[in-house]
Design a protein around this motif. Structure first.
Motif, PDB file in Angstrom:
ATOM      1  N   PRO A 154      59.110  29.540  57.987  1.00  0.00           N
ATOM      2  CA  PRO A 154      57.966  28.670  58.289  1.00  0.00           C
ATOM      3  C   PRO A 154      58.173  27.721  59.458  1.00  0.00           C
ATOM      4  CG  PRO A 154      59.146  27.877  56.354  1.00  0.00           C
ATOM      5  CD  PRO A 154      59.766  29.184  56.717  1.00  0.00           C
ATOM      6  N   GLN A 155      59.428  27.336  59.737  1.00  0.00           N
ATOM      7  CA  GLN A 155      59.668  26.394  60.822  1.00  0.00           C
ATOM      8  C   GLN A 155      59.563  27.106  62.174  1.00  0.00           C
ATOM      9  OE1 GLN A 155      59.891  23.176  60.232  1.00  0.00           O
ATOM     10  NE2 GLN A 155      59.667  23.651  58.055  1.00  0.00           N
ATOM     11  N   PRO A 156      59.010  26.430  63.165  1.00  0.00           N
ATOM     12  CA  PRO A 156      58.831  27.062  64.482  1.00  0.00           C
ATOM     13  C   PRO A 156      60.158  27.522  65.088  1.00  0.00           C
ATOM     14  CG  PRO A 156      57.593  25.003  64.336  1.00  0.00           C
ATOM     15  CD  PRO A 156      58.465  25.055  63.120  1.00  0.00           C
ATOM     16  N   ILE A 157      60.179  28.759  65.519  1.00  0.00           N
ATOM     17  CA  ILE A 157      61.327  29.313  66.242  1.00  0.00           C
ATOM     18  C   ILE A 157      60.904  29.473  67.692  1.00  0.00           C
ATOM     19  CG2 ILE A 157      62.842  31.330  66.482  1.00  0.00           C
ATOM     20  CD1 ILE A 157      62.597  31.764  63.498  1.00  0.00           C
ATOM     21  N   PRO A 158      61.744  29.046  68.650  1.00  0.00           N
ATOM     22  CA  PRO A 158      61.356  29.153  70.070  1.00  0.00           C
ATOM     23  C   PRO A 158      60.821  30.540  70.399  1.00  0.00           C
ATOM     24  CG  PRO A 158      63.444  27.989  69.865  1.00  0.00           C
ATOM     25  CD  PRO A 158      63.083  28.463  68.481  1.00  0.00           C
ATOM     26  N   ARG A 159      59.675  30.565  71.093  1.00  0.00           N
ATOM     27  CA  ARG A 159      58.998  31.827  71.382  1.00  0.00           C
ATOM     28  C   ARG A 159      59.906  32.805  72.148  1.00  0.00           C
ATOM     29  NH1 ARG A 159      53.797  33.410  71.266  1.00  0.00           N
ATOM     30  NH2 ARG A 159      53.150  31.298  70.720  1.00  0.00           N
ATOM     31  N   LYS A 160      60.678  32.283  73.114  1.00  0.00           N
ATOM     32  CA  LYS A 160      61.566  33.159  73.894  1.00  0.00           C
ATOM     33  C   LYS A 160      62.606  33.817  72.991  1.00  0.00           C
ATOM     34  CE  LYS A 160      61.098  30.817  78.354  1.00  0.00           C
ATOM     35  NZ  LYS A 160      61.809  30.101  79.448  1.00  0.00           N
ATOM     36  N   LEU A 161      63.141  33.025  72.034  1.00  0.00           N
ATOM     37  CA  LEU A 161      64.141  33.568  71.120  1.00  0.00           C
ATOM     38  C   LEU A 161      63.530  34.628  70.223  1.00  0.00           C
ATOM     39  CD1 LEU A 161      66.967  33.526  69.882  1.00  0.00           C
ATOM     40  CD2 LEU A 161      66.224  31.654  68.394  1.00  0.00           C
ATOM     41  N   LEU A 162      62.330  34.367  69.721  1.00  0.00           N
ATOM     42  CA  LEU A 162      61.661  35.313  68.837  1.00  0.00           C
ATOM     43  C   LEU A 162      61.272  36.593  69.577  1.00  0.00           C
ATOM     44  CD1 LEU A 162      60.980  35.205  65.842  1.00  0.00           C
ATOM     45  CD2 LEU A 162      58.664  34.506  66.440  1.00  0.00           C
ATOM     46  N   THR A 163      60.943  36.458  70.860  1.00  0.00           N
ATOM     47  CA  THR A 163      60.598  37.632  71.671  1.00  0.00           C
ATOM     48  C   THR A 163      61.832  38.482  71.973  1.00  0.00           C
ATOM     49  OG1 THR A 163      58.795  36.388  72.694  1.00  0.00           O
ATOM     50  CG2 THR A 163      59.520  38.390  73.821  1.00  0.00           C
ATOM     51  N   ALA A 164      62.965  37.813  72.207  1.00  0.00           N
ATOM     52  CA  ALA A 164      64.198  38.533  72.566  1.00  0.00           C
ATOM     53  C   ALA A 164      64.908  39.099  71.344  1.00  0.00           C
ATOM     54  CB  ALA A 164      65.135  37.600  73.325  1.00  0.00           C
ATOM     55  N   ALA A 165      64.695  38.499  70.166  1.00  0.00           N
ATOM     56  CA  ALA A 165      65.440  38.879  68.966  1.00  0.00           C
ATOM     57  C   ALA A 165      65.347  40.366  68.624  1.00  0.00           C
ATOM     58  CB  ALA A 165      64.980  38.030  67.779  1.00  0.00           C
ATOM     59  N   PRO A 166      64.155  40.998  68.637  1.00  0.00           N
ATOM     60  CA  PRO A 166      64.091  42.415  68.254  1.00  0.00           C
ATOM     61  C   PRO A 166      64.981  43.305  69.115  1.00  0.00           C
ATOM     62  CG  PRO A 166      61.891  41.467  68.347  1.00  0.00           C
ATOM     63  CD  PRO A 166      62.821  40.452  68.923  1.00  0.00           C
ATOM     64  N   TYR A 167      65.114  42.952  70.391  1.00  0.00           N
ATOM     65  CA  TYR A 167      65.926  43.776  71.305  1.00  0.00           C
ATOM     66  C   TYR A 167      67.409  43.419  71.199  1.00  0.00           C
ATOM     67  CZ  TYR A 167      61.205  44.301  73.111  1.00  0.00           C
ATOM     68  OH  TYR A 167      59.857  44.516  73.217  1.00  0.00           O
ATOM     69  N   ALA A 168      67.696  42.130  71.091  1.00  0.00           N
ATOM     70  CA  ALA A 168      69.099  41.697  70.994  1.00  0.00           C
ATOM     71  C   ALA A 168      69.749  42.204  69.717  1.00  0.00           C
ATOM     72  CB  ALA A 168      69.173  40.167  71.058  1.00  0.00           C
ATOM     73  N   LEU A 169      68.997  42.184  68.616  1.00  0.00           N
ATOM     74  CA  LEU A 169      69.560  42.620  67.339  1.00  0.00           C
ATOM     75  C   LEU A 169      69.730  44.136  67.260  1.00  0.00           C
ATOM     76  CD1 LEU A 169      67.587  40.275  64.892  1.00  0.00           C
ATOM     77  CD2 LEU A 169      69.967  40.061  65.642  1.00  0.00           C
ATOM     78  N   LEU A 170      69.129  44.860  68.196  1.00  0.00           N
ATOM     79  CA  LEU A 170      69.327  46.319  68.247  1.00  0.00           C
ATOM     80  C   LEU A 170      70.658  46.705  68.890  1.00  0.00           C
ATOM     81  CD1 LEU A 170      65.784  47.651  69.257  1.00  0.00           C
ATOM     82  CD2 LEU A 170      66.988  48.104  67.108  1.00  0.00           C
ATOM     83  N   ALA A 171      71.264  45.779  69.632  1.00  0.00           N
ATOM     84  CA  ALA A 171      72.503  46.089  70.367  1.00  0.00           C
ATOM     85  C   ALA A 171      73.621  46.586  69.452  1.00  0.00           C
ATOM     86  CB  ALA A 171      72.950  44.858  71.158  1.00  0.00           C
ATOM     87  N   PRO A 172      73.925  45.912  68.328  1.00  0.00           N
ATOM     88  CA  PRO A 172      74.985  46.436  67.445  1.00  0.00           C
ATOM     89  C   PRO A 172      74.673  47.823  66.895  1.00  0.00           C
ATOM     90  CG  PRO A 172      74.470  44.153  66.897  1.00  0.00           C
ATOM     91  CD  PRO A 172      73.417  44.614  67.847  1.00  0.00           C
ATOM     92  N   ILE A 173      73.380  48.109  66.694  1.00  0.00           N
ATOM     93  CA  ILE A 173      73.006  49.442  66.202  1.00  0.00           C
ATOM     94  C   ILE A 173      73.327  50.495  67.259  1.00  0.00           C
ATOM     95  CG2 ILE A 173      71.078  50.892  65.437  1.00  0.00           C
ATOM     96  CD1 ILE A 173      69.739  48.417  64.320  1.00  0.00           C
TER      97      ILE A 173
END
Length: 457
Positions: free
Chosen positions: A94-113
């Motif tokens: 529920p707490q605001p997460i920086p938009r840039k971080l939320l936009t980058a997260a799906p791609y960054a979290l794919l790196a270990p995969i």
């Protein structure tokens, strides 16, 4: 595993059909689809492929294709489950997460995969457990932590209940999967313990089923109810329009000839007949007013969207009802924290809040407190109307939005259409309306609007 595959994919499909535009729905559906892929992989490996191998007519190439499909589905589950779970919790938090971080997260979290494919699994293992455990475990632990924090920090009663149900449905299953699918194979060489995931998945599906029936789960109950109510309201709208037209025509004829008969009775000095005709005319006027009111509350809502202040609409409505509150000894406490421009139909929302505030006052005939709150979360604007009245039992609560259902038996010109109208208006605004009530503990109405549709920057 057949049950796991069918059960999880069914839940995922229902959720995505409920609200495909909402990111939280899409991600939690992804969790169900990736988890179900593991079940389908097990069905292929345990039943389908051995069956094909045992029967003539299937070439080695065909069997090899089926084995590749099994391996691919297995990796979708092993790699996709922690990833989709963490992404869901990031979006759901529920707490605001920086938009840039939320936009980058799906791609960054794919790196270990992606890196996982560079490691060669040992022997017949489906994945390189030693490496994969290094990123899947933190993904799941962080996701569970975010769900817990979101649930315990939530102050809104209704939203807290939904967050708690989501945590109960997701956290135990993912934690158990973390041990059976990653830790046990990596540290102890135990590879088949994942089959026991069936029991925790059954628990998860049971939680989703029960909560969907009683409270709603990620919007699933609301969608089913909305479809039923939409159909009912459309039928009522059409029916009352036809009925109103027919009755108005006949009432007009009765009024016309009643006036003529009244004049004749007066001219002849027949006082008794004139009085009887007055009764007929009064009854026809009552019928006319009744049908006009029914049609007014069932006709299709046509929104006139303009920029307004939602807090001002609520304040003005409370001010207009002040005499009624004072007469009924109702104490009003307003905490309106959202003071930004809001796109809506001011007249329709005024009518909605008038209905809600009036209902609250009528629920406290001996006096009480009316609490009105207006606040914002990360993605929504929430209005909360709470009274200290008698409340409603579960049976009443289930029918409270049904057209023509009322708990105010005996009230003049009360047809049980107020909350149906309110629901219809809120839905037209692409909002949600929920009611929480218990006998003796009052009633709370929650209305939430999406910032994407209504808030102006």
């Amino acid at each position: 595993m057949l049950f796991v595959w069918i059960g999880l994919w069914t839940v995922g499909l229902l959720l995505i059909l409920t609200d495909p535009k909402r990111s939280t729905t899409r991600w939690i559906s992804s969790i169900a689809f990736t988890g179900g892929s593991g079940g389908l992989s097990a069905v292929l490996g345990d039943s389908i492929i051995p069956y094909l191998a045992a029967h003539a007519g299937y070439t080695e190439q065909t069997l090899h294709i089926w084995q590749l499909i099994e391996i691919a589905l297995s990796k979708v589950c092993y790699y996709g489950l922690p990833y989709t779970f963490l992404m869901f919790t990031l979006v759901y938090y529920p707490q605001p997460i920086p938009r840039k971080l939320l936009t980058a997260a799906p791609y960054a979290l794919l790196a270990p995969i992606a890196v996982s494919f560079a490691f060669q699994p040992k022997d017949t293992a489906p994945i390189p457990y030693s490496y994969v455990m290094l990123w899947t475990t933190p993904y799941i632990l962080l996701g569970v932590a975010l769900l817990a924090v979101a649930a315990f920090r939530e102050r809104n009663t209704y939203l807290r209940l939904n967050r708690m149900l989501t945590m109960i449905a997701a956290a135990p299953t993912l934690m158990f999967a973390m041990f059976t699918m990653y830790i046990l194979p990596a540290y102890y060489g135990v590879y088949d313990f994942w089959r026991y995931n069936l029991w925790v998945i059954i628990f998860t599906l049971a939680v989703i089923l029960v909560s969907s029936l009683r409270y709603g789960f990620m919007g699933l109950q609301i969608s089913i109810q909305n479809q039923k109510r939409d159909y009912t309201l459309r039928a009522i709208t059409s029916g009352t329009a036809i009925l109103n037209h027919a009755i108005k025509n006949d009432v007009g004829k009765i009024k016309l000839f009643s006036q003529k008969l009244k004049m004749d009775a007066r001219a002849s000095g027949n006082v008794s007949a004139e009085a009887d005709i007055e009764v007929i005319m009064s009854a026809t006027q009552h019928i006319y007013e009744m049908m006009s009111r029914i049609q007014g509350q069932t006709q299709e809502v046509d929104l006139q969207l303009e920029e307004h202040r939602l807090d001002a609409i609520i304040r003005d409505t409370l001010s207009a009802l002040e005499p009624e509150f004072s007469a009924g000894q109702v104490e009003v406490a307003a905490d309106l924290r959202y003071e930004k421009p809001f796109v809506c139909d001011s007249a329709q929302l005024t009518e909605v809040f008038t209905n809600l505030f009036t209902n609250a006052a009528e629920a406290m005939p001996g006096g009480g407190k009316l609490h009105v709150k207006l606040f914002e979360t990360k993605r929504t604007i929430v209005a909360e109307v709470q009274d200290t009245g008698a409340g409603m039992d579960k049976k009443q609560l289930k029918r409270v939005f049904d057209p023509f259902y009322t708990t105010k038996a005996g009230k003049k010109l009360n047809f049980g259409l107020g909350l149906s109208y309110c629901y219809h208006v809120i839905q037209k605004h692409k909002g949600r309306m929920n009611i929480d009530s218990k006998p003796g503990k009052g009633t709370t109405v929650y209305i939430s609007f999406s910032k994407r549709h209504h808030a102006l920057k």
